[in-house]
Motif scaffolding. Structure first.
Motif, PDB file in Angstrom:
ATOM      1  N   ILE A 111     -69.060   8.745  59.812  1.00 39.31           N
ATOM      2  CA  ILE A 111     -69.878   9.281  60.912  1.00 39.31           C
ATOM      3  C   ILE A 111     -70.216  10.756  60.661  1.00 39.31           C
ATOM      4  O   ILE A 111     -71.323  11.201  60.970  1.00 39.31           O
ATOM      5  CB  ILE A 111     -69.225   9.053  62.298  1.00 39.31           C
ATOM      6  CG1 ILE A 111     -70.199   9.412  63.412  1.00 39.31           C
ATOM      7  CG2 ILE A 111     -67.901   9.774  62.460  1.00 39.31           C
ATOM      8  CD1 ILE A 111     -71.495   8.621  63.430  1.00 39.31           C
ATOM      9  N   LEU A 114     -73.047  10.587  58.192  1.00 44.62           N
ATOM     10  CA  LEU A 114     -74.266  10.059  58.805  1.00 44.62           C
ATOM     11  C   LEU A 114     -75.002  11.129  59.595  1.00 44.62           C
ATOM     12  O   LEU A 114     -76.236  11.192  59.589  1.00 44.62           O
ATOM     13  CB  LEU A 114     -73.899   8.932  59.783  1.00 44.62           C
ATOM     14  CG  LEU A 114     -73.844   7.525  59.234  1.00 44.62           C
ATOM     15  CD1 LEU A 114     -73.313   6.587  60.300  1.00 44.62           C
ATOM     16  CD2 LEU A 114     -75.248   7.092  58.819  1.00 44.62           C
ATOM     17  N   LYS A 115     -74.229  11.960  60.289  1.00 45.42           N
ATOM     18  CA  LYS A 115     -74.851  12.955  61.162  1.00 45.42           C
ATOM     19  C   LYS A 115     -75.607  14.023  60.394  1.00 45.42           C
ATOM     20  O   LYS A 115     -76.505  14.664  60.940  1.00 45.42           O
ATOM     21  CB  LYS A 115     -73.789  13.618  62.066  1.00 45.42           C
ATOM     22  CG  LYS A 115     -73.306  12.699  63.178  1.00 45.42           C
ATOM     23  CD  LYS A 115     -72.462  13.439  64.199  1.00 45.42           C
ATOM     24  CE  LYS A 115     -73.280  13.982  65.347  1.00 45.42           C
ATOM     25  NZ  LYS A 115     -73.755  12.951  66.267  1.00 45.42           N
ATOM     26  N   THR A 116     -75.218  14.245  59.131  1.00 48.66           N
ATOM     27  CA  THR A 116     -75.836  15.353  58.397  1.00 48.66           C
ATOM     28  C   THR A 116     -76.617  14.930  57.156  1.00 48.66           C
ATOM     29  O   THR A 116     -77.310  15.754  56.561  1.00 48.66           O
ATOM     30  CB  THR A 116     -74.756  16.363  57.949  1.00 48.66           C
ATOM     31  OG1 THR A 116     -73.733  15.653  57.245  1.00 48.66           O
ATOM     32  CG2 THR A 116     -74.142  17.052  59.145  1.00 48.66           C
ATOM     33  N   ARG A 117     -76.508  13.650  56.739  1.00 52.47           N
ATOM     34  CA  ARG A 117     -77.136  13.246  55.478  1.00 52.47           C
ATOM     35  C   ARG A 117     -78.055  12.039  55.583  1.00 52.47           C
ATOM     36  O   ARG A 117     -78.658  11.661  54.587  1.00 52.47           O
ATOM     37  CB  ARG A 117     -76.064  12.912  54.429  1.00 52.47           C
ATOM     38  CG  ARG A 117     -75.083  14.014  54.146  1.00 52.47           C
ATOM     39  CD  ARG A 117     -75.729  15.122  53.323  1.00 52.47           C
ATOM     40  NE  ARG A 117     -74.711  15.965  52.698  1.00 52.47           N
ATOM     41  CZ  ARG A 117     -74.134  16.986  53.304  1.00 52.47           C
ATOM     42  NH1 ARG A 117     -74.466  17.303  54.535  1.00 52.47           N
ATOM     43  NH2 ARG A 117     -73.229  17.702  52.674  1.00 52.47           N
ATOM     44  N   ALA A 118     -78.109  11.413  56.753  1.00 47.86           N
ATOM     45  CA  ALA A 118     -78.992  10.254  56.886  1.00 47.86           C
ATOM     46  C   ALA A 118     -80.240  10.677  57.661  1.00 47.86           C
ATOM     47  O   ALA A 118     -80.145  11.362  58.682  1.00 47.86           O
ATOM     48  CB  ALA A 118     -78.267   9.118  57.610  1.00 47.86           C
ATOM     49  N   PRO A 119     -81.424  10.295  57.158  1.00 49.29           N
ATOM     50  CA  PRO A 119     -82.666  10.795  57.759  1.00 49.29           C
ATOM     51  C   PRO A 119     -83.045  10.112  59.085  1.00 49.29           C
ATOM     52  O   PRO A 119     -83.872   9.207  59.129  1.00 49.29           O
ATOM     53  CB  PRO A 119     -83.709  10.558  56.670  1.00 49.29           C
ATOM     54  CG  PRO A 119     -83.178   9.415  55.865  1.00 49.29           C
ATOM     55  CD  PRO A 119     -81.673   9.514  55.936  1.00 49.29           C
ATOM     56  N   PHE A 120     -82.386  10.588  60.139  1.00 47.80           N
ATOM     57  CA  PHE A 120     -82.730  10.204  61.516  1.00 47.80           C
ATOM     58  C   PHE A 120     -83.046  11.484  62.288  1.00 47.80           C
ATOM     59  O   PHE A 120     -82.453  12.539  62.011  1.00 47.80           O
ATOM     60  CB  PHE A 120     -81.536   9.550  62.229  1.00 47.80           C
ATOM     61  CG  PHE A 120     -81.124   8.208  61.696  1.00 47.80           C
ATOM     62  CD1 PHE A 120     -81.745   7.046  62.136  1.00 47.80           C
ATOM     63  CD2 PHE A 120     -80.089   8.101  60.791  1.00 47.80           C
ATOM     64  CE1 PHE A 120     -81.340   5.809  61.664  1.00 47.80           C
ATOM     65  CE2 PHE A 120     -79.684   6.863  60.312  1.00 47.80           C
ATOM     66  CZ  PHE A 120     -80.310   5.713  60.749  1.00 47.80           C
TER      67      PHE A 120
END
Lengths: 174, 83
Positions: A111, A114-120
């Motif tokens: 998590i 995900l918060k810093t490396r997934a493009p959302f």
């Protein structure tokens, strides 16, 4: 193989958890993180946008790193996109392992990454019809960075982490 | 070259993607940003502070000095805020 889904629809945490233990007797624990839409400042909804293709690639890479670093028997990452109402789930991370430490650490790692490396990208919608894009938080970068400094991390992880972290602003060259 | 924009970068540019043929002197991400910023007022607004914009080349995060070529897919977006 990690189970990775990007979807508009809500997810079923009980069904997803059951799927990680179904038919096997080597799972001693399942770590979970459920991200929930919070109604700060009169928020009516969150609208999540992503980069189709890159998102799946980025999460698959992060999940592979988790599986290489901890002895997981399975892991699931489901991230919703589109319009999400307060109280609804946004993201689900499940990690199964023989022992709790691996499951819990891998879950936190996933998590944080995900918060810093997934493009959302999150946009907040408010009652008056106004909206604003959520700004990235330095605390999230710090949370991710602690995994890079973990001496148990493999060298290849450090390299990957640093190169993507350095994927910073395309500032003009001097 | 396929250029994609996301989140507020897309809103400022005014379009989600475009097919472009930058001149030969555009060799890296930073060069592409400088060239794009001069195209329209929307592009100029999106890239007014390049430090606020992140880039990906062929769906991997890319630093300003990352090379770009004619057949690449290049994306520009704000720092990510998922999870």
């Amino acid at each position: 193989m990690p189970r990775i889904l990007i979807q508009d629809a809500p997810f079923d945490i009980a069904a997803e958890t059951a799927a990680l233990t179904a038919g096997r007797t080597d799972v001693g624990g399942v770590g979970s993180f459920l991200g929930v839409c919070r109604a700060d400042d009169g928020l009516e909804a969150l609208v999540l946008e992503h980069y189709p293709g890159m998102t799946e690639r980025a999460i698959a890479r992060i999940a592979e790193q988790a599986e290489a670093r901890w002895p997981l028997t399975g892991c699931t990452v489901i991230h919703r996109v589109g319009r999400i109402l307060p109280g609804e789930g946004i993201v689900l991370v499940l990690t199964a392992s023989a022992h709790r430490a691996a499951a819990l650490e891998a879950c936190a790692f996933l998590i944080d990454w995900l918060k810093t490396r997934a493009p959302f990208w999150k946009r907040e919608e408010f009652a008056a019809g106004s909206h604003r894009w959520v700004a990235a938080r330095a605390e999230d970068d710090e949370a991710t960075a602690r995994w890079e400094h973990d001496p148990t991390a493999r060298a290849s992880h450090d390299t990957t982490a640093r190169s993507s972290h350095d994927a910073a602003a395309p500032r003009a060259k001097a | 070259m396929r250029v994609l924009y996301f989140a507020w970068v897309r809103q400022k540019v005014g379009i989600a993607e475009e097919e472009l043929a930058p001149p030969a002197e555009v060799r890296d991400v930073a060069g592409l940003v400088a060239w794009l910023a001069a195209r329209t007022p929307g592009h100029a607004a999106a890239f007014a502070d390049p430090r606020q914009v992140r880039a990906a080349v062929n769906q991997d995060f890319a630093a300003p000095d990352h090379p770009v070529a004619a057949n690449d897919e290049v994306a520009f977006f704000p720092p990510v805020t998922g999870g």
